[in-house]
Design a protein around this motif. Structure first.
Motif, short mmCIF file in Angstrom:
data_model
loop_
_atom_site.label_atom_id
_atom_site.label_comp_id
_atom_site.label_asym_id
_atom_site.label_seq_id
_atom_site.Cartn_x
_atom_site.Cartn_y
_atom_site.Cartn_z
N UNK A 53 -37.64 196.76 13.09
CA UNK A 53 -38.18 195.68 12.26
C UNK A 53 -38.58 196.19 10.87
N UNK A 54 -39.13 197.39 10.84
CA UNK A 54 -39.55 197.98 9.56
C UNK A 54 -38.35 198.17 8.64
N UNK A 55 -37.31 198.75 9.18
CA UNK A 55 -36.10 198.99 8.38
C UNK A 55 -35.49 197.66 7.93
N UNK A 56 -35.45 196.69 8.86
CA UNK A 56 -34.87 195.38 8.52
C UNK A 56 -35.67 194.69 7.42
N UNK A 57 -37.00 194.76 7.53
CA UNK A 57 -37.84 194.13 6.51
C UNK A 57 -37.66 194.81 5.16
N UNK A 58 -37.54 196.12 5.18
CA UNK A 58 -37.37 196.85 3.93
C UNK A 58 -36.03 196.56 3.27
N UNK A 135 -45.26 188.57 6.61
CA UNK A 135 -46.49 188.00 6.08
C UNK A 135 -47.58 189.05 5.87
N UNK A 136 -47.62 190.05 6.73
CA UNK A 136 -48.72 191.01 6.73
C UNK A 136 -48.48 192.20 5.80
N UNK A 137 -47.33 192.83 5.92
CA UNK A 137 -47.08 194.03 5.13
C UNK A 137 -47.08 193.79 3.62
N UNK A 138 -46.50 192.68 3.14
CA UNK A 138 -46.48 192.47 1.68
C UNK A 138 -47.87 192.43 1.04
N UNK A 139 -48.91 192.13 1.83
CA UNK A 139 -50.26 192.09 1.28
C UNK A 139 -50.73 193.46 0.81
N UNK A 140 -50.07 194.51 1.31
CA UNK A 140 -50.49 195.87 0.97
C UNK A 140 -49.49 196.57 0.04
N UNK A 141 -48.54 195.82 -0.46
CA UNK A 141 -47.58 196.39 -1.41
C UNK A 141 -48.16 196.36 -2.81
N UNK A 142 -47.80 197.34 -3.60
CA UNK A 142 -48.25 197.40 -4.99
C UNK A 142 -47.04 197.36 -5.91
N UNK A 148 -44.59 202.98 -6.03
CA UNK A 148 -43.41 203.41 -5.28
C UNK A 148 -42.44 202.25 -5.16
N UNK A 149 -41.17 202.53 -4.95
CA UNK A 149 -40.20 201.45 -4.68
C UNK A 149 -40.65 200.63 -3.48
N UNK A 150 -40.44 199.32 -3.55
CA UNK A 150 -40.89 198.44 -2.48
C UNK A 150 -40.30 198.84 -1.13
N UNK A 151 -39.04 199.23 -1.13
CA UNK A 151 -38.40 199.66 0.12
C UNK A 151 -39.14 200.83 0.75
N UNK A 152 -39.50 201.80 -0.07
CA UNK A 152 -40.23 202.98 0.43
C UNK A 152 -41.61 202.58 0.93
N UNK A 153 -42.26 201.67 0.24
CA UNK A 153 -43.58 201.22 0.68
C UNK A 153 -43.50 200.53 2.04
N UNK A 154 -42.48 199.69 2.22
CA UNK A 154 -42.28 199.04 3.52
C UNK A 154 -42.12 200.08 4.62
N UNK A 155 -41.31 201.10 4.36
CA UNK A 155 -41.06 202.13 5.37
C UNK A 155 -42.32 202.91 5.70
N UNK A 156 -43.12 203.24 4.68
CA UNK A 156 -44.36 203.99 4.90
C UNK A 156 -45.35 203.15 5.70
N UNK A 157 -45.53 201.89 5.30
CA UNK A 157 -46.47 201.02 6.00
C UNK A 157 -46.02 200.79 7.44
N UNK A 158 -44.71 200.64 7.65
CA UNK A 158 -44.20 200.47 9.00
C UNK A 158 -44.45 201.70 9.86
N UNK A 159 -44.29 202.88 9.26
CA UNK A 159 -44.55 204.13 9.99
C UNK A 159 -46.03 204.24 10.36
#
Length: 214
Positions: A53-58, A135-142, A148-159
């Motif tokens: 799911x993390x990879x797909x979202x990113x 809905x949840x992860x984007x709240x913590x993106x900067x 950082x690139x949004x894709x990388x942020x998604x991957x880090x938050x998912x991890x």
């Protein structure tokens, strides 16, 4: 990505993880009929699903769902059907005759590989996980300079989500498995009741998914 944001995310994920949800119920149900190892393996399968799911979202799954909402309904239908299948298998197992001698010695045999695959597929087929990620992860993106690139942020938050959630889920599996080991030694009647309760859990989860289809 700022450290304060990551720490806030860790706290939020911890509270989300300790609240019993469909994934934890699935883990507990498998641990109840397969023992401690099955519970931990089911937790690992759920974490594998979260990684996908993390990879797909990113990679932009949200854009796909917005462009084709029927995709989400398709996932709901597949998830409900799969859970009903698991309910059927568990109910059928509860009707099998087991000798009192054999039943008192050990839990029914469960293939750990099958448990892992089922847990992974169950997580992947749960559209609520997809919606939660979107809905949840984007709240913590900067965004902005230095971010950082949004894709990388998604991957880090998912991890981080997996790193925090897996110990919680595994602990629930261990606890449920330990309790099940004690209860199964009480005899075949207890085994059958436990498996029927687990079948009921799978059915309830399927109904919950089906109710969201529109």
């Amino acid at each position: 990505m700022e450290l304060s944001i990551v720490l806030a995310f860790v706290v939020a994920v911890f509270f989300v993880s300790v609240v019993p949800g469909p994934d934890m119920l699935f883990i507990v149900a498998n641990a109840a009929v397969g023992g401690r190892r099955a519970g931990v393996v089911a937790a690992a399968g759920m974490s594998t699903g979260l990684a996908v799911h993390t990879v797909a979202a990113s990679l932009g799954l949200g854009a796909l769902i917005q462009a084709a909402p029927q995709v989400l309904n398709g996932v709901r239908v597949a998830g409900a059907a799969f859970l009903l299948y698991l309910a059927y298998l568990t109910w059928r197992a509860s009707r099998q005759e087991v000798s009192e001698a054999g039943d008192a010695l050990e839990l029914p045999k469960r293939t750990l590989r099958k448990t892992y695959v089922m847990a992974t597929l169950t997580n992947l087929a749960n559209p609520k996980v997809i919606l939660f990620y979107l809905a949840f992860l984007p709240q913590f993106l900067t965004t902005g300079a230095g971010s950082w690139p949004v894709t990388l942020q998604f991957l880090v938050l998912g991890a981080v989500f997996i790193a925090v959630g897996f110990p919680v889920d595994a602990s629930a599996g261990l606890l449920a498995g330990s309790l099940a080991t004690t209860l199964f030694r009480a005899g075949s009647k207890v085994r059958r009741r436990l498996e029927r309760v687990c079948a009921g859990i799978f059915t309830a989860l399927a109904a919950r998914l089906a109710a969201d289809i529109h």
